[in-house]
Every structure is written in structure tokens, then in C-alpha cells.
Design an enzyme around this catalytic site. Structure first.
Site, short mmCIF file in Angstrom:
data_model
loop_
_atom_site.label_atom_id
_atom_site.label_comp_id
_atom_site.label_asym_id
_atom_site.label_seq_id
_atom_site.Cartn_x
_atom_site.Cartn_y
_atom_site.Cartn_z
CB SER A 1 -0.91 0.03 1.23
OG SER A 1 -1.74 -1.10 1.27
N1 SAH Z 1 -0.94 -4.97 4.15
C1 SAH Z 1 -0.22 -5.22 2.91
C2 SAH Z 1 -1.00 -4.76 1.69
C3 SAH Z 1 -1.44 -5.95 0.97
S1 SAH Z 1 -2.45 -5.81 -0.44
C4 SAH Z 1 1.17 -4.63 2.93
O1 SAH Z 1 1.50 -3.92 3.89
O2 SAH Z 1 1.93 -4.89 2.01
C5 SAH Z 1 -3.80 -6.83 0.09
C6 SAH Z 1 -3.47 -8.24 0.47
O3 SAH Z 1 -4.70 -8.87 0.86
C7 SAH Z 1 -2.91 -9.12 -0.65
O4 SAH Z 1 -1.70 -9.67 -0.25
C8 SAH Z 1 -3.98 -10.18 -0.88
O5 SAH Z 1 -3.45 -11.44 -1.24
C9 SAH Z 1 -4.65 -10.23 0.48
N2 SAH Z 1 -6.02 -10.76 0.48
C10 SAH Z 1 -6.99 -10.60 -0.45
N3 SAH Z 1 -8.12 -11.24 -0.09
C11 SAH Z 1 -7.85 -11.83 1.12
C12 SAH Z 1 -8.62 -12.65 2.02
N4 SAH Z 1 -9.88 -13.00 1.77
N5 SAH Z 1 -8.02 -13.06 3.16
C13 SAH Z 1 -6.74 -12.71 3.45
N6 SAH Z 1 -5.96 -11.96 2.63
C14 SAH Z 1 -6.52 -11.51 1.48
#
Ligand code: SAH
Length: 213
Positions: free
Chosen positions: A64
Site C-alpha cells: 500500500s
Molecule cells: N498490508 C499489505 C497490503 C497488501 S495488499 C502490505 O502492507 O503490504 C492486500 C493483500 O490482501 C494481498 O496480499 C492479498 O493477497 C490479500 N487478500 C486478499 N483477499 C484476502 C482474504 N480474503 N483473506 C486474506 N488476505 C486476502
């Protein structure tokens, strides 16, 4: 894995950019100033690590934008020792910020590759989340509930009931809600059935996906 004076300098500039955009919480700014974001990114993007922009990581996901991380984190109002659940571990950057703030961090990721990577990488940097979970964030983490706060870092088409129910009374859920564009939404649990809702502007996230199984 190097964190040089140059990186530290760039990080301080990033903190100033985020401050100028309206983040005021000193502890959050300090955490952004401390966590070496460049180490959470693929080497091809190292030069961009301290721009206030999201970037691709593996498995078609993104780390993000720092402002977004700061904005969501500020809304959680974390106190040392708070039990915090994150949905969407991704690169682990947000989890590291939560660890810097002294939270007991639980984080769920549905992509195996990302889950495995964060499991190895966060402790290497000295960050020790209580638990990283490979699973479906829509379900939350019933065994460890209730939480002081819950942060969702993917765009949720709706607010999962499980997450609402796993909040302490007085607890805070920060979740971007919507499909193409999301409204950052803060829920504060006032009572068993009573939630105060605040809508805090538009953001864009990768989608919170329903379980593959
Ligand atoms: N917090 C992260 C941002 C990740 S982007 C950081 O600091 O880098 C969002 C993430 O959510 C992705 O890695 C994706 O695989 C995950 N995601 C999407 N749907 C999900 C679900 N149902 N349960 C858990 N993770 C999920």
C-alpha cells in the site's frame, strides 16, 4: 539487506510528505520513519521505495501507499499491547508498522507465497507478530478474538460480519468498503449490537477475495 543513511534520509523526507498530507499522530510518523520499506519491495523498485506510492509485489498484489498505511494506522489509535488483527499481510509492511507501535499483531493472508515470505522476512528484520495465518480473512480469527482493533488492507465489497463480531466493545475496525473504489470506513463498537460508523474518503485497494476453496 542494507538500510543505509541514504535510505534513512529518504524515509525522513517521506515522513514529511505524509505529515504535509495531514497525518499528525507522532507515533505513526515515527514508525513510518523507522520501518525500512525498501526491504519489503522487489529490488527493481528500490529507487521508488520512499515515494508516496503503492507498488507491485509478488502474486499480483501491492504494497500500500505509505500515506494510506499511515491513515489507516492513525485511525486504529493503537496503544502498546493492543491486540490487532490485520487482513491481508501482503509484503508484511503494515504488520511491521503495527509491531513498531507495540501491538500484538495477528495477520491473515490468502496467498501462500506471500504468507511464506512474510513468515521468514518479518523476524529477520526483528519484527515478531504473534501469529501469521494462511487463510481467509473474511472469517477473521475467532480463536484469538476479541481484538482491540482490526485493519483490512484490501478492498472489501461488503463488511464481513465475522470481523464486526470479533471486535472488543470500544474496539475499532478500519476497512475500505467498495468494489472499484472504496470508502475508508471506521466502525467503533459501542455495545454488543451498536456500532458507530465514520466514512473517511475514497481510496483504491486490490480486492479482498472470497475463499478459493
Ligand atoms: N498490508 C499489505 C497490503 C497488501 S495488499 C502490505 O502492507 O503490504 C492486500 C493483500 O490482501 C494481498 O496480499 C492479498 O493477497 C490479500 N487478500 C486478499 N483477499 C484476502 C482474504 N480474503 N483473506 C486474506 N488476505 C486476502
Amino acid at each position: 539487506m542494507k538500510d543505509t543513511f541514504k535510505h534513512k534520509g529518504l524515509r525522513q523526507q517521506l515522513v514529511n510528505v505524509i505529515k504535509a498530507k495531514g497525518i499528525t499522530d507522532k507515533d505513526v510518523l515515527k514508525a513510518i520513519g523507522k520501518v525500512p520499506r525498501h526491504l519489503f519491495m522487489d529490488s527493481g523498485f528500490l529507487d521508488h521505495a520512499y515515494q508516496d506510492k503503492p507498488f507491485p509485489i509478488v502474486a499480483d498484489q501491492t504494497i500500500s501507499q505509505p500515506y494510506t498505511v499511515a491513515f489507516q494506522t492513525e485511525l486504529l489509535q493503537i496503544k502498546k499491547g493492543d491486540k490487532v488483527l490485520e487482513i491481508g499481510t501482503g509484503s508484511g509492511y503494515q504488520a511491521a508498522i503495527l509491531c513498531e507501535l507495540g501491538a500484538k499483531v495477528y495477520s491473515i493472508e490468502r496467498q501462500l507465497e506471500l504468507f511464506k515470505k512474510a513468515n521468514i522476512f518479518l523476524p529477520k528484520l526483528g519484527y515478531k507478530p504473534k501469529k501469521l495465518i494462511f487463510g481467509d480473512g473474511y472469517k477473521g480469527l475467532k480463536d484469538e478474538a476479541p481484538f482491540d482493533s482490526i485493519i483490512v488492507t484490501a478492498g472489501a465489497p461488503f463488511v464481513p460480519k465475522a470481523l464486526m463480531s470479533q471486535l472488543k466493545i470500544g474496539g475499532r475496525l478500519v476497512i475500505p468498503v467498495g468494489n472499484d473504489v472504496q470508502i475508508m470506513t471506521l466502525f467503533i463498537r459501542k455495545d454488543i449490537k451498536e456500532f458507530e460508523k465514520h466514512e473517511l474518503g475514497e481510496f483504491r485497494f486490490v480486492p479482498l477475495l472470497e475463499d478459493k476453496n
